[in-house]
Design an enzyme around this catalytic site. Structure first.
Site, PDB file in Angstrom:
ATOM      1  N   GLU A  93       0.826  -1.206   0.000  1.00  0.00           N
ATOM      2  CA  GLU A  93       0.000   0.000   0.000  1.00  0.00           C
ATOM      3  C   GLU A  93       0.865   1.264   0.000  1.00  0.00           C
ATOM      4  O   GLU A  93       1.918   1.292   0.636  1.00  0.00           O
ATOM      5  CB  GLU A  93      -0.852   0.046   1.272  1.00  0.00           C
ATOM      6  CG  GLU A  93      -1.809  -1.094   1.411  1.00  0.00           C
ATOM      7  CD  GLU A  93      -2.494  -1.081   2.763  1.00  0.00           C
ATOM      8  OE1 GLU A  93      -3.290  -1.975   3.003  1.00  0.00           O
ATOM      9  OE2 GLU A  93      -2.208  -0.184   3.579  1.00  0.00           O
ATOM     10  N   CYS A 106       3.139   8.399   1.854  1.00  0.00           N
ATOM     11  CA  CYS A 106       3.517   7.454   2.900  1.00  0.00           C
ATOM     12  C   CYS A 106       3.825   6.131   2.201  1.00  0.00           C
ATOM     13  O   CYS A 106       2.935   5.546   1.571  1.00  0.00           O
ATOM     14  CB  CYS A 106       2.360   7.313   3.884  1.00  0.00           C
ATOM     15  SG  CYS A 106       2.681   6.073   5.142  1.00  0.00           S
ATOM     16  N   CYS A 113       4.459  -7.170   7.916  1.00  0.00           N
ATOM     17  CA  CYS A 113       5.358  -6.749   8.995  1.00  0.00           C
ATOM     18  C   CYS A 113       5.412  -7.826  10.076  1.00  0.00           C
ATOM     19  O   CYS A 113       4.412  -8.480  10.359  1.00  0.00           O
ATOM     20  CB  CYS A 113       4.857  -5.430   9.589  1.00  0.00           C
ATOM     21  SG  CYS A 113       5.981  -4.753  10.824  1.00  0.00           S
ATOM     22  N   CYS A 117       2.262  -5.346  16.045  1.00  0.00           N
ATOM     23  CA  CYS A 117       1.634  -4.368  16.941  1.00  0.00           C
ATOM     24  C   CYS A 117       0.127  -4.639  16.961  1.00  0.00           C
ATOM     25  O   CYS A 117      -0.481  -4.878  15.906  1.00  0.00           O
ATOM     26  CB  CYS A 117       1.903  -2.948  16.459  1.00  0.00           C
ATOM     27  SG  CYS A 117       3.666  -2.580  16.370  1.00  0.00           S
ATOM     28  N   CYS A 120      -2.435  -2.789  14.576  1.00  0.00           N
ATOM     29  CA  CYS A 120      -2.054  -2.560  13.181  1.00  0.00           C
ATOM     30  C   CYS A 120      -2.378  -3.766  12.299  1.00  0.00           C
ATOM     31  O   CYS A 120      -2.022  -4.898  12.618  1.00  0.00           O
ATOM     32  CB  CYS A 120      -0.565  -2.251  13.120  1.00  0.00           C
ATOM     33  SG  CYS A 120       0.047  -2.117  11.441  1.00  0.00           S
ATOM     34  N   GLY A 163       5.409  -2.368   7.293  1.00  0.00           N
ATOM     35  CA  GLY A 163       6.795  -2.769   7.515  1.00  0.00           C
ATOM     36  C   GLY A 163       7.511  -1.925   8.539  1.00  0.00           C
ATOM     37  O   GLY A 163       7.075  -0.824   8.877  1.00  0.00           O
ATOM     38  N   GLU A 164       8.598  -2.461   9.055  1.00  0.00           N
ATOM     39  CA  GLU A 164       9.462  -1.734   9.996  1.00  0.00           C
ATOM     40  C   GLU A 164      10.715  -1.315   9.218  1.00  0.00           C
ATOM     41  O   GLU A 164      11.550  -2.157   8.873  1.00  0.00           O
ATOM     42  CB  GLU A 164       9.804  -2.650  11.189  1.00  0.00           C
ATOM     43  CG  GLU A 164      10.926  -2.158  12.077  1.00  0.00           C
ATOM     44  CD  GLU A 164      10.792  -0.707  12.533  1.00  0.00           C
ATOM     45  OE1 GLU A 164       9.773  -0.357  13.130  1.00  0.00           O
ATOM     46  OE2 GLU A 164      11.727   0.086  12.280  1.00  0.00           O
ATOM     47  N   SER A 195       9.785   6.343  10.342  1.00  0.00           N
ATOM     48  CA  SER A 195       9.087   5.995  11.584  1.00  0.00           C
ATOM     49  C   SER A 195       9.442   4.572  12.010  1.00  0.00           C
ATOM     50  O   SER A 195       9.397   3.647  11.208  1.00  0.00           O
ATOM     51  CB  SER A 195       7.582   6.106  11.333  1.00  0.00           C
ATOM     52  OG  SER A 195       6.883   5.617  12.437  1.00  0.00           O
ATOM     53  N   SER A 218       7.018   5.293  17.060  1.00  0.00           N
ATOM     54  CA  SER A 218       5.668   4.833  17.413  1.00  0.00           C
ATOM     55  C   SER A 218       5.721   4.399  18.865  1.00  0.00           C
ATOM     56  O   SER A 218       6.219   3.318  19.162  1.00  0.00           O
ATOM     57  CB  SER A 218       5.265   3.636  16.544  1.00  0.00           C
ATOM     58  OG  SER A 218       5.248   4.010  15.202  1.00  0.00           O
ATOM     59  N   LEU A 219       5.225   5.238  19.748  1.00  0.00           N
ATOM     60  CA  LEU A 219       5.369   4.965  21.183  1.00  0.00           C
ATOM     61  C   LEU A 219       4.110   4.263  21.731  1.00  0.00           C
ATOM     62  O   LEU A 219       4.181   3.145  22.210  1.00  0.00           O
ATOM     63  CB  LEU A 219       5.638   6.281  21.921  1.00  0.00           C
ATOM     64  CG  LEU A 219       6.043   6.167  23.371  1.00  0.00           C
ATOM     65  CD1 LEU A 219       7.324   5.381  23.543  1.00  0.00           C
ATOM     66  CD2 LEU A 219       6.197   7.553  24.003  1.00  0.00           C
ATOM     67  N   HIS A 220       3.021   4.959  21.687  1.00  0.00           N
ATOM     68  CA  HIS A 220       1.676   4.407  21.939  1.00  0.00           C
ATOM     69  C   HIS A 220       1.375   3.943  23.367  1.00  0.00           C
ATOM     70  O   HIS A 220       0.201   3.683  23.675  1.00  0.00           O
ATOM     71  CB  HIS A 220       1.349   3.275  20.969  1.00  0.00           C
ATOM     72  CG  HIS A 220       1.577   3.643  19.534  1.00  0.00           C
ATOM     73  ND1 HIS A 220       1.126   4.822  19.002  1.00  0.00           N
ATOM     74  CD2 HIS A 220       2.248   3.013  18.533  1.00  0.00           C
ATOM     75  CE1 HIS A 220       1.483   4.893  17.728  1.00  0.00           C
ATOM     76  NE2 HIS A 220       2.173   3.819  17.431  1.00  0.00           N
ATOM     77  N   ASN A 294      -7.809   4.387  13.742  1.00  0.00           N
ATOM     78  CA  ASN A 294      -8.781   3.789  12.817  1.00  0.00           C
ATOM     79  C   ASN A 294      -9.139   2.455  13.457  1.00  0.00           C
ATOM     80  O   ASN A 294      -8.288   1.821  14.060  1.00  0.00           O
ATOM     81  CB  ASN A 294      -8.128   3.481  11.469  1.00  0.00           C
ATOM     82  CG  ASN A 294      -7.932   4.719  10.631  1.00  0.00           C
ATOM     83  OD1 ASN A 294      -7.386   5.703  11.112  1.00  0.00           O
ATOM     84  ND2 ASN A 294      -8.349   4.669   9.401  1.00  0.00           N
ATOM     85  N   CYS A 337      -2.268   1.586   8.015  1.00  0.00           N
ATOM     86  CA  CYS A 337      -1.466   0.696   7.180  1.00  0.00           C
ATOM     87  C   CYS A 337      -1.906  -0.759   7.273  1.00  0.00           C
ATOM     88  O   CYS A 337      -2.253  -1.266   8.328  1.00  0.00           O
ATOM     89  CB  CYS A 337       0.021   0.859   7.472  1.00  0.00           C
ATOM     90  SG  CYS A 337       0.613   0.058   8.938  1.00  0.00           S
TER      91      CYS A 337
HETATM   92  S1  SF4 Z   1       2.674  -0.368  13.386  1.00  0.00           S
HETATM   93 FE1  SF4 Z   1       4.432  -0.456  12.014  1.00  0.00          FE
HETATM   94  S2  SF4 Z   1       5.865  -1.775  13.108  1.00  0.00           S
HETATM   95 FE2  SF4 Z   1       3.873  -2.146  14.054  1.00  0.00          FE
HETATM   96  S3  SF4 Z   1       2.993  -3.915  12.940  1.00  0.00           S
HETATM   97 FE3  SF4 Z   1       2.276  -2.031  11.920  1.00  0.00          FE
HETATM   98  S4  SF4 Z   1       3.742  -1.687  10.265  1.00  0.00           S
HETATM   99 FE4  SF4 Z   1       4.698  -3.090  11.725  1.00  0.00          FE
END
Ligand code: SF4
Length: 349
Positions: A93, A106, A113, A117, A120, A163-164, A195, A218-220, A294, A337
């Protein structure tokens, strides 16, 4: 057939010479592709017919081979989301957004990934593979070619899609360095953001590169147990150490670090959480981006209501933390994502 997309000019010169053409042909091709967004040799009007035929027989240019599986446009027309099929059939995407200052993109750095998380959709089925430098660049150039019809181009890039990025470090940063080159997109590093969910070794490598690229974390969550639950990476890379590495990066590059904080109802959005976050970031080169989530139905997490987000923001502001609430963009087109890719996979099966 060699795919020349993303090659450095020196390499292209060598291969063009091998085909019996002068070195300046490579420069012309380079300009057509990276400055004029032309990906078909037939469209390169200052090349001779003979050379065009030779080039077509030996080289391909990746953006031409991408298949746009889906394009979704948000109702407010601000966000366009593309689902692109790569040469091996994998889908990624890319999101194109229109702002007051111009366009941002983006991009994804991996197919899926492995970070899993909880909020996600990209992590639901793990990582299939990392994207090549050319595949990362192709997302940018494909969108640039769409925008060129409106006489526009992308001015900011964010590596925040699926992805990371730190787990595909070499390709991600090679792509960004390529885009920075004045012979290609001539994009300022200051208009690029990478990020990470908190891969410390990646932040350190980024610091060693020394480019003033923006870093987003990405702290969260700022309670250890909760963060590990939401983001399993927290076990091996505890967030306190991530903040230390990020602060070092900020001092070296002079760029403030942005901390992304997704607002999840009844999970990480209490006043105590806000105060804890403020305590961790006080006196740091940091700003906070609060993100109304979302809804990713697979995990049953829900977004916080407006009142709660506002209260959270006020706590941060009272503690002199620079914080904003991210404008919700593209919620109606599954902009978070991984959502579109997963939807498509479900439809396909
Ligand atoms: S937030 Fe980023 S690092 Fe975490 S699962 Fe989604 S794509 Fe991967």
């Amino acid at each position: 057939m060699k795919d020349i997309f993303g090659w450095e000019l020196d390499k292209l010169v060598e291969d063009v010479k091998e085909l019996g053409m002068p070195a300046f042909r490579a420069k012309q091709i380079f300009q057509w592709i990276y400055q004029k967004n032309i990906f078909a040799f037939d469209g390169m009007r200052n090349l001779s017919k003979t050379d065009i035929e030779k080039l077509k027989a030996n080289f391909s240019i990746l953006p031409q081979d991408l298949i746009v599986l889906k394009v979704l446009q948000s109702q407010d027309r601000i966000t366009r989301k593309f689902l692109l099929q790569l040469k091996d059939g994998a889908a990624v995407e890319t999101v194109l957004m229109h702002h007051d200052y111009g366009y941002s993109i983006c991009v994804s750095s991996q197919v899926g990934c492995d970070m899993h998380c909880a909020f996600c959709a990209s992590g639901l089925n793990g990582c299939q593979r990392s994207l090549t430098k050319a595949e990362i660049l192709a997302q940018v150039y494909l969108c640039n070619s769409i925008l060129s019809a409106e006489n526009q181009r992308i001015s900011r890039i964010v590596v925040m899609g699926s992805g990371e990025p730190m787990l595909n470090f070499d390709n991600v940063f090679a792509a960004l360095e390529f885009l920075h080159d004045e012979k290609t997109a001539n994009m300022s590093y200051r208009n690029m953001t990478v990020s990470t969910c908190g891969v410390i070794v990646g932040i350190e490598r980024m610091e060693n590169l020394g480019h003033p690229i923006n870093l987003a974390i990405s702290l969260h969550a700022v309670r250890d147990e909760l963060r590990t639950k939401l983001m399993p990476i927290n076990k091996a890379n505890p967030f306190v150490k991530v903040i230390v590495a990020a602060e070092k990066y900020a001092k070296k590059t002079g760029r403030d670090v942005t901390y992304e904080y997704i607002m999840l109802r009844g999970c990480n959005d209490s006043t105590e959480d806000a105060q804890l976050l403020a305590n961790f970031l006080k006196f740091k080169h940091a700003s906070v981006n609060l993100i109304p989530a979302n809804s990713v139905l697979e995990h049953g997490l829900q977004k916080s209501d407006e009142k709660t987000i506002d209260r959270f923001l006020q706590v941060l502001n009272r503690n002199h933390i620079n914080a904003t609430v991210r404008k919700e963009m593209g919620g109606d087109i599954a902009a978070a994502c991984g959502q579109l890719r997963n939807q498509f996979a479900k439809e396909r099966t």
